[in-house]
Structure formats: structure tokens, C-alpha cells
Design an enzyme around this catalytic site. Structure first.
Site, PDB file in Angstrom:
ATOM      1  N   LYS A 113     -48.222 -27.024  35.532  1.00  0.00           N
ATOM      2  CA  LYS A 113     -48.253 -25.331  36.026  1.00  0.00           C
ATOM      3  C   LYS A 113     -49.324 -24.729  35.345  1.00  0.00           C
ATOM      4  O   LYS A 113     -50.096 -25.091  34.487  1.00  0.00           O
ATOM      5  CB  LYS A 113     -47.052 -25.136  34.902  1.00  0.00           C
ATOM      6  CG  LYS A 113     -45.669 -25.996  35.382  1.00  0.00           C
ATOM      7  CD  LYS A 113     -44.394 -25.612  34.604  1.00  0.00           C
ATOM      8  CE  LYS A 113     -43.239 -26.325  35.042  1.00  0.00           C
ATOM      9  NZ  LYS A 113     -42.139 -26.229  34.306  1.00  0.00           N
ATOM     10  N   ARG A 167     -28.579 -26.752  33.570  1.00  0.00           N
ATOM     11  CA  ARG A 167     -28.615 -25.559  34.071  1.00  0.00           C
ATOM     12  C   ARG A 167     -27.680 -25.243  35.300  1.00  0.00           C
ATOM     13  O   ARG A 167     -27.432 -26.206  35.882  1.00  0.00           O
ATOM     14  CB  ARG A 167     -30.069 -24.879  34.356  1.00  0.00           C
ATOM     15  CG  ARG A 167     -30.721 -25.614  35.429  1.00  0.00           C
ATOM     16  CD  ARG A 167     -32.160 -25.313  35.756  1.00  0.00           C
ATOM     17  NE  ARG A 167     -32.714 -25.952  36.759  1.00  0.00           N
ATOM     18  CZ  ARG A 167     -33.899 -26.081  37.261  1.00  0.00           C
ATOM     19  NH1 ARG A 167     -34.822 -25.255  36.085  1.00  0.00           N
ATOM     20  NH2 ARG A 167     -34.545 -26.565  38.253  1.00  0.00           N
ATOM     21  N   ARG A 192     -27.769 -23.213  38.896  1.00  0.00           N
ATOM     22  CA  ARG A 192     -28.837 -22.396  39.541  1.00  0.00           C
ATOM     23  C   ARG A 192     -28.129 -21.636  40.798  1.00  0.00           C
ATOM     24  O   ARG A 192     -27.269 -22.446  41.467  1.00  0.00           O
ATOM     25  CB  ARG A 192     -29.996 -23.078  39.730  1.00  0.00           C
ATOM     26  CG  ARG A 192     -31.159 -22.495  40.811  1.00  0.00           C
ATOM     27  CD  ARG A 192     -32.193 -23.450  40.909  1.00  0.00           C
ATOM     28  NE  ARG A 192     -33.007 -23.108  39.797  1.00  0.00           N
ATOM     29  CZ  ARG A 192     -34.275 -23.668  39.798  1.00  0.00           C
ATOM     30  NH1 ARG A 192     -34.757 -24.280  40.728  1.00  0.00           N
ATOM     31  NH2 ARG A 192     -35.035 -23.195  38.558  1.00  0.00           N
ATOM     32  N   LYS A 251     -32.069 -32.125  34.356  1.00  0.00           N
ATOM     33  CA  LYS A 251     -33.431 -32.517  34.289  1.00  0.00           C
ATOM     34  C   LYS A 251     -33.320 -33.394  33.016  1.00  0.00           C
ATOM     35  O   LYS A 251     -32.913 -32.999  32.041  1.00  0.00           O
ATOM     36  CB  LYS A 251     -34.347 -31.362  34.154  1.00  0.00           C
ATOM     37  CG  LYS A 251     -34.163 -30.217  35.224  1.00  0.00           C
ATOM     38  CD  LYS A 251     -35.361 -29.163  34.948  1.00  0.00           C
ATOM     39  CE  LYS A 251     -36.810 -29.771  35.236  1.00  0.00           C
ATOM     40  NZ  LYS A 251     -37.670 -28.554  35.160  1.00  0.00           N
ATOM     41  N   LYS A 285     -34.970 -34.720  38.491  1.00  0.00           N
ATOM     42  CA  LYS A 285     -33.953 -33.556  38.319  1.00  0.00           C
ATOM     43  C   LYS A 285     -32.857 -34.055  39.360  1.00  0.00           C
ATOM     44  O   LYS A 285     -33.135 -34.303  40.451  1.00  0.00           O
ATOM     45  CB  LYS A 285     -34.627 -32.375  39.003  1.00  0.00           C
ATOM     46  CG  LYS A 285     -33.643 -31.265  38.907  1.00  0.00           C
ATOM     47  CD  LYS A 285     -34.437 -29.869  39.317  1.00  0.00           C
ATOM     48  CE  LYS A 285     -34.719 -29.820  40.938  1.00  0.00           C
ATOM     49  NZ  LYS A 285     -35.373 -28.644  41.080  1.00  0.00           N
ATOM     50  N   TYR A 341     -36.492 -15.118  38.954  1.00  0.00           N
ATOM     51  CA  TYR A 341     -37.726 -14.683  39.574  1.00  0.00           C
ATOM     52  C   TYR A 341     -37.728 -14.786  41.048  1.00  0.00           C
ATOM     53  O   TYR A 341     -36.672 -15.193  41.418  1.00  0.00           O
ATOM     54  CB  TYR A 341     -39.010 -15.937  38.996  1.00  0.00           C
ATOM     55  CG  TYR A 341     -38.339 -17.192  39.037  1.00  0.00           C
ATOM     56  CD1 TYR A 341     -38.167 -18.127  40.230  1.00  0.00           C
ATOM     57  CD2 TYR A 341     -37.912 -17.903  37.956  1.00  0.00           C
ATOM     58  CE1 TYR A 341     -37.950 -19.199  40.372  1.00  0.00           C
ATOM     59  CE2 TYR A 341     -36.882 -19.103  38.081  1.00  0.00           C
ATOM     60  CZ  TYR A 341     -37.212 -19.910  39.277  1.00  0.00           C
ATOM     61  OH  TYR A 341     -36.897 -21.179  39.305  1.00  0.00           O
ATOM     62  N   ARG A 400     -39.504 -16.318  44.240  1.00  0.00           N
ATOM     63  CA  ARG A 400     -40.408 -17.735  44.554  1.00  0.00           C
ATOM     64  C   ARG A 400     -40.986 -17.560  45.984  1.00  0.00           C
ATOM     65  O   ARG A 400     -40.145 -17.498  46.843  1.00  0.00           O
ATOM     66  CB  ARG A 400     -39.516 -18.916  44.253  1.00  0.00           C
ATOM     67  CG  ARG A 400     -40.500 -20.233  44.580  1.00  0.00           C
ATOM     68  CD  ARG A 400     -39.666 -21.226  44.135  1.00  0.00           C
ATOM     69  NE  ARG A 400     -39.963 -21.470  42.745  1.00  0.00           N
ATOM     70  CZ  ARG A 400     -39.428 -22.627  41.994  1.00  0.00           C
ATOM     71  NH1 ARG A 400     -38.897 -23.667  42.437  1.00  0.00           N
ATOM     72  NH2 ARG A 400     -39.794 -22.523  40.762  1.00  0.00           N
ATOM     73  N   GLU A 409     -46.894 -23.300  40.284  1.00  0.00           N
ATOM     74  CA  GLU A 409     -46.534 -24.701  40.044  1.00  0.00           C
ATOM     75  C   GLU A 409     -46.966 -25.749  41.181  1.00  0.00           C
ATOM     76  O   GLU A 409     -46.715 -25.301  42.381  1.00  0.00           O
ATOM     77  CB  GLU A 409     -45.021 -25.301  40.133  1.00  0.00           C
ATOM     78  CG  GLU A 409     -44.590 -24.304  38.830  1.00  0.00           C
ATOM     79  CD  GLU A 409     -42.968 -24.790  38.611  1.00  0.00           C
ATOM     80  OE1 GLU A 409     -42.724 -25.710  39.408  1.00  0.00           O
ATOM     81  OE2 GLU A 409     -42.148 -24.152  37.953  1.00  0.00           O
ATOM     82  N   LYS A 438     -39.655 -22.403  31.486  1.00  0.00           N
ATOM     83  CA  LYS A 438     -39.194 -21.119  31.426  1.00  0.00           C
ATOM     84  C   LYS A 438     -38.141 -20.986  30.344  1.00  0.00           C
ATOM     85  O   LYS A 438     -37.699 -20.049  29.743  1.00  0.00           O
ATOM     86  CB  LYS A 438     -38.479 -20.562  32.743  1.00  0.00           C
ATOM     87  CG  LYS A 438     -39.686 -20.725  33.845  1.00  0.00           C
ATOM     88  CD  LYS A 438     -39.118 -20.353  35.244  1.00  0.00           C
ATOM     89  CE  LYS A 438     -40.039 -20.439  36.360  1.00  0.00           C
ATOM     90  NZ  LYS A 438     -40.421 -21.631  36.644  1.00  0.00           N
TER      91      LYS A 438
END
Length: 795
Positions: free
Chosen positions: A216, A281, A283, A298, A311, A376, A378, A443, A475
Site C-alpha cells: 500500500k 466488516r 461492505r 479477513k 479474505k 471511498y 475506488r 494498493e 483503513k
């Protein structure tokens, strides 16, 4: 150099008459100086209403000039992209419908020369987009600085009023994402000569789990557009729905992270990278109306286990999320419809169901609740159905609190708060609820199990001045650490670097070049800011990001537009009058046409006195000149001393993961920081089982030498036929050395074992112990020889 000088040396030839007149505006801020009676430096005349009106009129004319040029050029680029799209479509149609070759050798198939011309045309458009982005960024910085200088020097606050004008002329709000998507598609078709790679547009989106090695980087906002344009020349933009016109909502990604707010198990596990550390998480892609929610986990795996970090995720309907997270809806019910439809193999459904059971058990057993949201936009670059190299750039990264702590109900009983969506920058939220990250996150993801090395252009990209390596950036970790400052005491290692400007000098040429341009030239120089103020990135407030506001029809606006047009016409007449009849370039054109050099200087603050002020003081003479000269020389000595000290204290940094670093050829630098009061900075430490064994072997080695020294002492004491005081003292001394060595080795072993267990970044090497031990052994040998020679009466 100063910003004014940087502006002059960064001029792009096409835009040279449309930049902000920074020097002229700065000169307007300098009022006359009244003479002093005692011969000293006089006081400046007070800034009057007439001065303010004149400055505002000029400033608004400059804004109109920049805005007009930006809109004209943006429309021109749009028309050129549309024309190129028609040409590419026509060429591809001929390629698909080409007939047989005639007897004369003629064919309707497009030639290689046609593809080359199309590629050159698209490369030229890409360079235009790059130049326009640089033009906009440099002018926006110029307006920021001149307003800040105005408010500081005059005491009149113009910033709020000028922010309103920027809403009406938001020349800096375009991010060119739609143009980049179109250019990427066209360039990929032309680059592959009409045969782009086909495959699943999701490119792994349907996979339940996948393994990647990821590195990253942070990207400064000034370099975002340039970076996108560079990457699209090698990898196409990944579009999930190719049949739909690009919409900004398509690039939005939002994640809700879970943790236990009492123990912060998931936060500390991910921060310390302990074996098996998890992150849970939820998403979704797009807006809040999206029905499909991905539940993800993850898991971090240490390399010594032979496994890779992975993941895993499964999809479910948004209406079922609350019941699932509360344990009211069991996993078998979630996948009941999928089993009936039979669209997925039973093995895949069974794996998803097992994952759902494990996540649900963890949430209920360990008390995980929503704590943090990340949002964000992407832009992903990847060949369809080929995940060996995947590059993603996340912009407008923002973290938002989702918890119900401190007496406020943010999400309530729902799994996410509903008072925000994808309306970045979330101006309706209080400052304590939101953290707007100042950089974009790049990334680079590689599937290394295929055994292939990354392409050379990837190595060149990550070693360029456009990116700053930040290994293991997260993040979730950053959002949790910044949004809960009173509850989090262990900070990630990159937190102290947030106040450091990540822009770097150009170490080698890497950027956008026009067709036929030499390797040592570019469309423009790189631009950097001369003051690292915290508010520079958001100088005129987030409300100015709304590009939907348009000019009103007021009489004042019309008058400004007419004046701006007259100014532009006068400037054009002056330009034509100054240009010679031949091909000779004038001074400004020579500056604009000058190729880039490897040297790059970050300009200093405009608040300091420069050579112009010194020359002005020289003309005045007397004490003002001597005081200005003294300040000038003092600053020179200060700067040279600072540079010398920096060279002396420069230190190498910790490096990222060795395997990834070696593969990408990337090095990382580090600065020494001190943690805030009451906080600790966690530095990632690589710990494997062999580290424990190495510490144990070192202890056994010390133990062995301690026994040797003790044996020498016993020999001197017990096997001397005529024991005297000299041999007794030597034997006693070596016995003490042996005992001290043994105790030292035990203490070192326990200290290292404790540090390894706690994953502390301590000094594991021993600088003095081995040297002292070897010295003792050498002295023992010399004494033993001396006693033997004395016994034989040789000495």
C-alpha cells in the site's frame, strides 16, 4: 523556491496566458511605506476600502479567466474523446466485418498504421487531461495562497466571501473519472489492436475467497490524476457494468467494521498482526439503495504457518442483516433459496454457510458491534478475469463513527447509521464523528502463487515520486485510532507521519509524455506547495466541492464577465505584439518549453523576504538595507545548518515485508517520532518460531563458553603442583567471570524471550557481550601460558 517562482517555472505553454497573475495580486497587497523620522524602517500605510475593492475586482477577474479556460479546455477534451470513440468504433467494425483479400491484395481490414495513429491521438488526449489537471491544481493552490496572504497582511477577511465565488465557478472540482474510464476503454482496444482481453468484468467479485500479496502507498491529491493516466496505459480500468454509462456512484465503496468497544480485540489483533487476527466488516458497492451486502472476514496468517492471509465473504440481502447479526436469522435460512435455485455448487454453498456460522458465533459470543465506517471512491485497474496484477486507487477516503457510545445514538438498533450515504464530504456530521483522510491510497495486489515477477512498469511506478510506501496501512486501524482517541492508547506506526508532507523530489523521469516527445521531457513540471498548513487541503471548505452551482444572472456577475473578456483580449493583443515574426521563442515561451531536469526544489514560504525585497531595501539604503541584508544572511546560515544537521541525523528505516520488498524493489524510509502523552506507537515486528529457537541457541552458546571459562579457572586452581597466590587470584577472577557470564546470558535470554512474546521492536543484537567474552578467553589463554612458562623457569 517560492510559489511565485514555482508558478513561473511550471508554466505549460498552451496555458501560459491563463494562469493566475500571482505576482500582480501580491504586488497589489503591498501598500506604500511612510517615511520614518528617526531614519528607521517606516510603517506601511493602512489598507483602505479602495484598496480592498481594487484587489477584489482583480481577483475575481483572475478567477473568471482561469474558470473560462478550464471549462473551454474540458469541453474540448470531451469532444476529442467523442471523436476518437467514433473513429475507434469504425476501425473495430471494419476489423470485425473484414472480407477476403482480393486478387490485387486489397482488404477492408484496418492497417497497423491506422492503429498507430489512433494510439498517438489517444496519447495526446491523455497528455491534455494531465496538463489540464496540473493547470487546475496549480491555480487552485495560487488562489489559496493569495487569499491567505491577503487576510494575514491586511487584516480583512476575504476567505468566506471568496469561497462563495468559488461555488459559482468551481473550476477545481472535476476529477475527470468519466473521461479516464472512456480513455481507458479506447486505449485498451487500440493497444491490443482491436482484441482486448475478454472475461468476467467482476474479476474475482464472484469468488468467495482469494489470496493476494498487497502493498500500500499514499498518493498526494496533486498526483492522483497523473497516476491514473499512467496506469491506464498499461492496465484497463475495471468496469463492473460495461453496458452502463459511468456514474460516480459506481465507484463508491462503503464498509462497516465491527469490534468490541471494551477490549478492542479485533483492532489490536490487526494492529499487532498476531497469528489468526481477524477483521469483520459489512461492505456494499454503490449507494444506500443497494440490496446486496457482503459479509467479510479477513484473517491474518504468519508466513511460517505455510498459509496465506485470506479474505472470505458471502452475500446476503440488506433486509436480513439486522436479524442475522442479532442471531435471529440462522445461516441455513440465508442459503435456503440458493440451494433451491441450484445456481451454485453445493460445495460453495456449504463453505459460505460455514463462514456465516463462524462470523455469527464470533459476533454474538464476543460482543462485536459496529464501530467505524469507511467510505471511498475506488478506481481499479486490472485485466478482466486475470488477477495476477491488480491496482486500485481509493480517493476521498473518509472514516465515520458508527457506535452508540458517549450517550449518542448514531446507528441505534440498526446495523448502520442512515443519516449519511455517499454524499462525501459528509458536511452534516460533527467534526468528532468524521475523519477525512488527506491522501489517496494506492494498493498494488499481486497473486504471487503463479510464480511470475511483477512487470517492469509496476516497479518503476512504485519507486517514483508519485507514491509514498506505507506498508501494512489499514483503513480500519486508522479510522479506529483517530475516531476514538480517548479509548485507543496503542497507535499504528504511521500516525506521527500524518503531519509530514509526503511529496518528494523527482528522482527520475516518470510521467506522461506526448507522442514523439523525448525521454527527458514532460508535459509539465511537478508542483508542490510552499507551506505545509493543515488547512491547505480544504482551504475554502467542503461546501465548495459542489460543482452543481452555476453563475447567477446578477448585474455584478455580468459586469465581471465583460471585464474578464476585455482583459483576455488585451492580453492576447500584447502576446501577439510581443511575438516575433520568425520561430524564435520569447522568454516566457522558452521557460514553458524548457525540458525537465532531475533536480527538483520544494519552494519555501512566501512570507519570507526574498531577493526582490532585498533589492528594494538596497535602493532605499541606510538601516533598512543593512537590517534586510542581516536577516537574509541569517536565514542562509540557518538553512545551511539545518541541512547539515539533517544529514548527520538521517537514519535508515524499517522495511516492509521482505518478500514483497524484494519482488518490487521498494525501499522504505523512516523518521524518528515520539508518541503523544499517554499513547504508545506500535511498530510491526516479524516473529516466527525460528526466532525463539535462535534466542535459545544464543543462550546455549553463552552457556557453553561460560563452562569453558569456569573449566579454565578450575584447572588453574586444582592442577597446579605448587599453588601460589598468583594462580589462586587468577583462578578466582576467572571463576567470577564465568559466573557473571552465566548470569548475563540468562538475563539476556529472558529479556529477549519476553520481547519476542510481546512483539516489541527492541535491539536484539549484542554489541559488547561477545567482545568482552572473547577478551576474557584471550586473557585466560595468556595467563595460562605465562604460568606454564614460569613453572618451567623459562621466564
Amino acid at each position: 523556491m517560492k510559489f511565485g517562482e514555482q508558478l513561473r517555472t511550471s508554466v505549460i505553454r498552451e496555458y501560459q496566458w491563463y494562469y493566475i497573475d500571482y505576482d500582480g495580486l501580491k504586488a497589489q497587497l503591498k501598500t506604500d511605506t511612510s517615511p520614518s523620522t528617526d531614519g528607521g524602517k517606516g510603517k506601511r500605510v493602512e489598507w483602505t476600502t479602495e484598496n480592498e475593492e481594487e484587489f477584489i475586482t482583480t481577483l475575481y477577474l483572475e478567477l473568471e479567466k482561469v474558470h473560462t479556460k478550464q471549462r473551454v479546455k474540458a469541453n474540448e477534451i470531451g469532444r476529442r474523446i467523442a471523436a476518437s470513440e467514433r473513429e475507434v468504433t469504425e476501425v473495430v467494425a471494419r476489423l470485425d466485418n473484414q472480407g477476403p483479400v482480393t486478387a490485387e491484395g486489397h482488404s477492408d481490414a484496418p492497417t497497423e498504421e491506422e492503429f498507430m495513429l489512433l494510439e498517438e491521438d489517444l496519447s495526446d488526449i491523455i497528455a491534455d487531461v494531465h496538463d489540464l489537471a496540473k493547470f487546475v491544481q496549480l491555480n487552485y493552490t495560487g488562489f489559496q495562497k493569495i487569499i491567505k496572504k491577503h487576510d494575514k497582511q491586511t487584516g480583512w477577511h476575504l476567505k468566506p466571501a471568496f469561497a462563495t465565488q468559488l461555488k459559482a465557478k468551481p473550476f477545481f472540482t472535476d476529477n475527470y473519472d468519466a473521461d479516464i474510464v472512456k480513455l481507458s476503454k479506447l486505449y485498451d482496444i487500440v493497444r491490443t489492436r482491436g482484441n482486448p482481453v475478454k472475461g468476467d468484468s467482476a474479476a474475482g467479485g464472484s469468488q468467495a475467497s482469494f489470496i493476494r500479496n498487497t502493498t500500500k502507498y499514499w498518493v498526494h491529491p496533486d498526483n492522483i490524476t497523473e497516476l491514473k493516466l499512467i496506469i491506464l496505459k498499461h492496465l484497463p480500468v475495471l468496469v463492473f457494468n460495461a453496458g452502463k454509462e459511468f456514474d460516480k456512484e459506481d465507484s463508491a465503496i462503503t464498509s462497516i467494521y465491527y469490534d468490541n468497544p471494551e477490549s478492542w480485540d479485533l483492532y489490536e489483533g490487526r494492529l499487532k498482526k498476531t497469528e489468526g487476527a481477524e477483521a469483520i466488516r459489512l461492505r456494499w458497492y454503490g449507494g444506500m439503495a443497494t440490496e446486496t451486502i457482503f459479509v467479510e472476514r479477513k484473517t491474518h496468517r504468519e508466513d511460517w504457518t505455510g498459509e496465506k492471509s485470506v479474505k472470505a465473504r458471502f452475500a446476503m440481502k440488506e433486509k436480513n442483516v439486522n436479524a442475522y447479526m442479532k442471531g435471529e436469522l440462522l445461516p441455513p435460512a440465508i442459503f435456503e433459496k440458493a440451494r433451491k435455485d441450484g445456481k451454485k455448487p453445493e460445495k460453495v454453498i456449504a463453505e459460505d454457510e460455514r463462514l456465516a456460522k463462524e462470523i455469527q458465533y464470533s459476533v454474538l459470543k464476543k460482543g462485536y458491534v459496529p464501530v467505524c465506517r469507511s467510505f471511498y471512491n475506488r478506481t481499479a485497474f486490472q485485466l478482466p478475469a486475470d488477477a495476477r496484477v491488480r491496482i486500485s486507487l481509493d480517493t476521498e477516503l473518509t472514516m465515520v463513527r458508527e457506535d452508540n457510545m458517549d450517550g449518542r445514538k448514531r446507528s441505534g438498533n440498526n446495523w448502520r447509521r442512515m443519516d449519511i450515504g455517499i454524499d462525501w464530504p459528509f458536511s452534516q456530521l460533527p467534526s468528532e464523528d468524521v475523519e477525512r483522510f488527506p491522501y489517496a491510497v494506492l494498493e498494488v495486489k499481486l497473486q504471487t502463487q503463479s510464480g511470475q515477477e511483477p512487470p517492469g512498469w509496476v516497479r518503476e511506478l512504485i519507486s517514483s515520486h508519485l507514491v509514498e510506501a506505507v506498508p501494512k496501512f489499514s483503513k480500519f486501524i486508522h479510522g479506529t485510532a483517530t475516531l476514538f482517541p480517548t479509548r485507543i492508547n496503542l497507535l499504528p506506526f504511521w500516525m506521527p507521519q500524518m503531519d509530514v508532507d509526503i511529496r518528494k523530489p523527482v528522482t527520475h523521469h516518470f510521467g506522461i509524455r506526448r507522442p514523439g516527445q523525448s525521454a527527458n521531457s514532460s508535459t509539465s513540471d511537478d508542483d508542490q506547495d510552499d507551506e505545509s498548513d493543515d488547512e491547505d487541503g480544504h482551504e475554502f471548505g467542503h461546501a465548495s466541492q459542489d460543482s452543481t452551482v452555476r453563475d447567477d444572472n446578477s448585474e455584478e456577475t455580468v459586469r465581471h464577465m465583460l471585464e474578464a473578456r476585455n482583459v483576455l483580449e488585451q492580453q492576447d493583443l500584447r502576446r501577439r505584439a510581443q511575438m516575433s515574426t520568425g520561430n524564435t521563442l520569447d522568454d516566457e515561451e522558452q521557460i514553458a518549453n524548457r525540458p525537465l531536469t532531475d533536480a527538483y526544489v520544494i519552494y519555501e514560504s512566501d512570507d519570507e523576504d526574498g531577493p526582490n525585497d532585498l533589492e528594494e531595501a538596497r535602493r532605499v539604503g541606510g538601516w533598512p538595507y543593512y537590517s534586510s541584508l542581516l536577516r537574509h544572511e541569517a536565514r542562509a546560515v540557518r538553512d545551511n545548518t539545518a541541512k547539515f544537521v539533517k544529514k548527520l541525523v538521517a537514519r535508515p528505516d524499517i522495511s516492509m515485508d521482505n518478500a514483497i520488498q524484494n519482488r518490487l524493489g521498494q525501499t522504505v524510509t523512516e523518521r524518528m517520532f515520539k508518541a503523544p502523552k499517554g499513547k504508545k506507537i506500535h511498530v510491526p515486528v516479524r516473529v516466527e518460531p525460528k526466532v525463539y529457537f535462535a534466542a535459545e541457541r544464543t543462550f546455549l552458546g553463552w552457556l557453553e563458553f561460560s563452562i569453558y571459562i569456569g573449566t579454565i579457572a578450575v584447572t588453574l586452581l586444582n592442577f597446579d603442583a605448587k599453588l601460589n597466590s598468583m594462580s589462586f587470584v587468577a583462578a578466582g577472577a576467572f571463576t567470577l567471570v564465568a559466573v557473571a557470564s552465566l548470569l548475563y546470558s540468562v538475563a539476556i535470554y529472558l529479556y529477549r524471550a519476553q520481547a519476542i512474546r510481546e512483539r516489541k521492536a527492541v535491539q536484539y543484537h549484542d554489541s559488547w557481550g561477545p567482545s568482552v567474552l572473547c577478551g576474557c578467553v584471550f586473557i585466560a589463554i595468556l595467563l595460562n601460558g605465562w604460568f606454564e612458562l614460569k613453572e618451567r623457569r623459562i621466564v
